[in-house]
Design a protein around this motif. Structure first.
Motif, PDB file in Angstrom:
ATOM      1  N   ARG A 270       4.590  -6.843   4.522  1.00  0.00           N
ATOM      2  CA  ARG A 270       3.402  -6.121   4.970  1.00  0.00           C
ATOM      3  C   ARG A 270       3.472  -5.826   6.464  1.00  0.00           C
ATOM      4  NH1 ARG A 270      -2.407  -7.593   3.691  1.00  0.00           N
ATOM      5  NH2 ARG A 270      -2.453  -5.779   5.060  1.00  0.00           N
ATOM      6  N   ASP A 273      -1.675  -6.132  10.749  1.00  0.00           N
ATOM      7  CA  ASP A 273      -2.973  -5.519  10.460  1.00  0.00           C
ATOM      8  C   ASP A 273      -3.299  -4.338  11.359  1.00  0.00           C
ATOM      9  OD1 ASP A 273      -3.763  -6.722   8.240  1.00  0.00           O
ATOM     10  OD2 ASP A 273      -5.226  -8.080   9.157  1.00  0.00           O
ATOM     11  N   ASP A 276      -1.570  -1.286  10.182  1.00  0.00           N
ATOM     12  CA  ASP A 276      -2.201  -0.779   8.969  1.00  0.00           C
ATOM     13  C   ASP A 276      -3.451   0.012   9.292  1.00  0.00           C
ATOM     14  OD1 ASP A 276      -0.740  -1.206   6.738  1.00  0.00           O
ATOM     15  OD2 ASP A 276      -1.576  -3.177   6.264  1.00  0.00           O
ATOM     16  N   ARG A 277      -4.296  -0.578  10.133  1.00  0.00           N
ATOM     17  CA  ARG A 277      -5.550   0.078  10.463  1.00  0.00           C
ATOM     18  C   ARG A 277      -5.305   1.380  11.219  1.00  0.00           C
ATOM     19  NH1 ARG A 277      -8.301  -3.479  13.788  1.00  0.00           N
ATOM     20  NH2 ARG A 277      -7.015  -5.160  12.939  1.00  0.00           N
TER      21      ARG A 277
ATOM     22  N   ASN B 136      -0.563   1.907  -3.379  1.00  0.00           N
ATOM     23  CA  ASN B 136      -1.802   1.750  -2.620  1.00  0.00           C
ATOM     24  C   ASN B 136      -3.011   2.432  -3.224  1.00  0.00           C
ATOM     25  OD1 ASN B 136      -0.690   0.440  -0.051  1.00  0.00           O
ATOM     26  ND2 ASN B 136       0.681   2.167  -0.424  1.00  0.00           N
TER      27      ASN B 136
END
Lengths: 460, 460, 460
Positions: A270, A273, A276-277, B136
């Motif tokens: 992943r 964060d 991702d945002r 997703n």
């Protein structure tokens, strides 16, 4: 029966005669349903929607009369429903309630209701509509009804009612989605917040930066008041600078992600964060940048009708005549300024194209290969054009010492940093050897560290 | 069971642990399905999606465990499935595969799969999604899932899964549509290719034509280097010319079709293939022309801020003063140029309106009478305005011998040929006698050749 | 069976071999249905669609052969269907007919058909499609099929056929909606009529008003022919005036409604009809105003390339030199004109934003809180910017006696009346005490007149 419009559909029960309950009842009645309101005492449910022929029964009778019960009361008053548990057993309870703020309660209203009356089949729905839409049927922003619930049959019954009221229904799955649905009407452009804050911040920074560098410098050093330039000239420097930076920020996370994947050797880890945002608000970043670019275009096009510009041009002509010398025509200058404008126009044209294809109805008809072609290939081309446009604007200004007032770089130079970095990194990624590795990683291939492999084998 | 999110939906089986299979599995698991992977040996299916709790069974057991089996393997490896035919009997096989090129195989992958395992119910689906969307969930360009298959029940089961994953499903009919679905992700604006090629061709032709006529002529004959005009002035001649020609090419096929119907006396004979293809790309032709017209507008609006124009204007003023003569105000000139600009603006405004109504979401809410009113009536009005704009541009230039350098007509004259022809032909079609005949033909009436009639009677 | 494309779907019957019947039959056949035409005598139904392999039976046999019968004949010929009542019993009759004018008959065709054959299940549908769409499948403006009917099963069967033909189906409820569906293809922008009439009327009025005030006045009093200004200068006064008035008319009804609710003390009383109709066409009012504002922008941007403007500027420069005096730079003037332009640009930018969010696909993805934020908050901001832009345009002109030629006020003053009133009234509504009362009323609270209350009690 005779007074009902056209159809004789089943009877529905509504708990709650507040605004929501009354609006919903009115619409249901007009569509052809028989509506009964539940109340504490018979015939005492307060003023009912005008023109409707609805009954009011005590709660127990009302609950028994219908298979679908709409709960249009505040969560604080749910507890009285517990006493009706026997009558509500097997019924479909449609929770229409909303809260005033996010996260007021640990669990969603609908989940709380389900816990209170486990025998009923709770469906969350209709809460995303305005009272206006409930009363008058679908309108511009209120065509879609979201429902969720654990029982498929119960949802089906609610979907049928919503469809008959003229709405389009989207099933959002089980009751765990209730929280999301209850938050939906409270949201105000959540995904636009970050890009708008960024745009505001950058605009403010560059405004004051250029204010000091241009207006205040001129006032302090040359004792000339050119504060009137704030309105149009200064804004027309700030907008393109912020627009270019934000456009490049749309493409920076993609480049970072690619390098991260290359470094990790896998796509199955992943992203952090923040990345991702960032990636999720690229569309909004781009659209805000497009709005600023459009303002830049309009600000540029009014240049020749501005008083200041007309005055300066006339003054220039007059001074040429008085001094009796004519500056010769400068072909390089003609090439340079024309190129500068033309590249800007082409960049803006491509930019508009990106904006149009991000309209939901347009992007829906594109295959993802087409969508990614436009948003990626054409996107980088747009970034290249806009960056090049800025370089042409600068030209040889960086050589002139007058560009560095008070040791402050001109604004356009600052705006070139991020886009130049993004374009260089993208070029690196396009090198055949890097590109092929990245493509393999994105197709699911993983680089396995020999040492790690050995460790794995030892463990198993 | 406890670790599953919210719902306990049925078990699904996935064959293939490549990128596609893993992305799909991850998403299915997150939505609440139980997912099992089929593999050659038990517990050996390679790295599974991180964070998922999926099982891996040998193929036989996996196939038996679920009603729906997603086939995410390459077509070349399909043959091993034949050995699982007994286990797959009656199961729903969802073929998610795609090929690397069009027409690689004589039959679609899904049809091949159905032939291999006749006892299974093959459904083609999910293949139009990107791996990203599979992993997703729905995003901008990936909301719609297309499915096709011969069994209604099997399709229904797949549609249910897709809906739960958040996608909108479009049923494309029987398995014969599989080929089309497999070609879909490979396509890149197929219907835009012809208009874009045409635009490129015309642009290139007119660019070199005007380059010779304006720049090179001036260099050879007058020994003046005006090459700097290529960037903006020349482009601003090429774009409107190509745009006008392409706009008229949108309406030419309709006119040709009308005359063909009049000549044939029936609407039930198919048009020649080239006409059909031409008519199908009218929308794209028009939108490309609109893009060029928009560039023309922007190029025109930057005229007064160009260095060359400012220099020329100032030089003109200075020369007037030096020669001490002032040219009188020419009212005709004022009327003419203002009309020229205004007609252009109105034409462009109508053009934009046509563009906006061709947005999918706008055209969807129009009745076809409204749509045809806009695209036909307003369309011809747009063509008329734009043609008139060009005539006003020309004015009396055609009388000046200097317009015919090296016996080459000015560009605007060439651009007027097709639109003028289209408008004249359209006027002919609007003559009451012609119009009434055409209307009758389009309502299904057929002119029967008396001789043919007789022949028919003889034959029956 | 072998010659049928792919699927072996059920047999469908079509009554009527006119244009509609033949187009529909062709499409149904191509999609894979078996199609049979009903005719008076066997094998005599006239020319059938080319390339189709359809049968023609006498009506009785045709009606018996299929479960779905498409009625593609004119309403005038319906009576012969009565004789087929026994064969049509229990069948689904799809009424595809349309009328030539609205309100030709007291009841809808479909309702008439249902009355003729009570035993059949009549469904209205497909009539909103063009013959072209029926023949060739969904295209731009013809994706949606509306159906209505009293029997759910019958509708389901029709929906299935429409879906297989590739259309999106919208269920409009019971057969009473048939009238609406039959009127749909006849409508031509009904909700745009009022705004367009208003725009035309206002434009005509202000055109002649300003023609008299500017051009004719100058001709009569100063004996100067400035008629050339009609084309661009006059139009560029009329468009912004009408646009501003229409924009304010979008917000006036909302303000009136608020005061009406405050006065009545309840939201449950219906608004007068004129107010309802006005509120329903606000979106169209706003979009027409946006179109006019866009024209105003383009008209303004071409100012510097107009012959008249260039001539005047050059003449001004020349006269300055000849008289050997230079007017000093006026900083106030620079501030004022720049502010005037900039406020106009920002107003137009917001206006465009309102226009974009009113696109169906954009407003669909907004929550109603977001939609009302944009259309209300940003809308009033737009109105404020545009009104302020006009005030800045006026500046101190109202002090100059030359502004009142022939005692006629300048156009911009007239345009300021309505927007100023709307903004003042809106400010009143934003006062905390007024705002809180209004909010409570809109949440369903009712101010009860003590006297009325008493009367009510006496009555019950």
């Amino acid at each position: 029966m005779d007074t009902l419009p056209s159809c004789h559909w089943e009877m529905l029960c509504i708990f709650g005669t507040g605004d929501l309950g009354r609006s919903l009842g009115q619409r249901l009645f007009q569509t052809g349903y028989k509506v009964v309101y539940g109340s504490r005492r018979p015939h005492s449910c307060g003023p009912l929607p005008p023109g409707t022929q609805v009954q009011s029964m005590i709660h127990v009778a009302a609950a028994q009369s219908a298979r679908l019960v709409f709960v249009c009361i505040h969560r604080e008053n749910y507890n009285f429903l517990e006493t009706l548990a026997p009558q509500l057993k097997g019924k479909v309870l449609v929770d229409v309630s909303n809260n005033l703020k996010k996260n007021m309660y640990p669990e969603a209203n609908a989940e709380y209701l389900q816990r209170l009356i486990p025998g009923a089949q709770v469906v969350k729905g209709f809460n995303t509509l305005s009272a206006w839409a409930l009363q008058n049927g679908p309108s511009d922003a209120s065509r879609q009804v979201y429902v969720c619930g654990n029982s498929l049959e119960a949802k089906q019954a609610v979907i049928e009612v919503a469809t008959k009221l003229g709405f389009t229904v989207l099933d959002r799955g089980s009751l765990t989605a209730a929280r999301e649905l209850e938050d939906f009407p409270l949201q105000l452009f959540p995904e636009w917040r970050l890009p708008l804050q960024l745009a505001t911040g950058l605009t403010a920074f560059f405004f004051f930066y250029l204010l000091i560098r241009d207006v205040i410098y001129s006032y302090v050093v040359n004792d000339k008041d050119i504060s009137f330039r704030i309105m149009a000239s200064l804004a027309n420097k700030v907008f393109p600078i912020v627009s270019l930076i934000m456009l490049s920020l749309c493409y920076l996370p993609g480049v970072i992600a690619a390098f991260l994947q290359l470094y990790r050797g896998t796509k199955y880890k992943r992203f952090p964060d923040w990345l991702d945002r960032w990636m999720l608000c690229r569309k909004q970043l781009g659209l805000v940048a497009l709005a600023l670019a459009s303002l830049h275009v309009l600000y540029t096009l009014i240049i020749p009708i501005r008083y200041y510009v007309r005055y300066r041009l006339a003054a220039h002509t007059i001074s040429q005549i008085k001094e009796n010398k004519t500056s010769p025509f400068d072909t390089t200058m003609a090439w340079r300024t024309d190129s500068y404008y033309v590249i800007g126009i082409l960049g803006f044209g491509l930019y508009l194209l990106l904006g149009i294809t991000s309209l939901p109805s347009v992007s829906n008809v594109l295959s993802w290969r087409e969508f990614s072609f436009i948003q990626s290939k054409l996107g980088y081309l747009t970034l290249f054009f806009c960056t090049f446009h800025t370089y042409l604007y600068g030209w040889d200004k960086f050589l002139q010492p007058s560009s560095y007032k008070w040791f402050m770089l001109p604004g356009y130079m600052l705006s070139l940093v991020v886009p130049s970095v993004v374009l260089v990194l993208k070029l690196l990624l396009l090198l055949p050897c890097v590109d092929s590795t990245l493509t393999r990683i994105r197709q699911g291939w993983e680089r396995t560290d020999p040492e790690q492999e050995r460790k794995k084998l030892l463990l198993t």
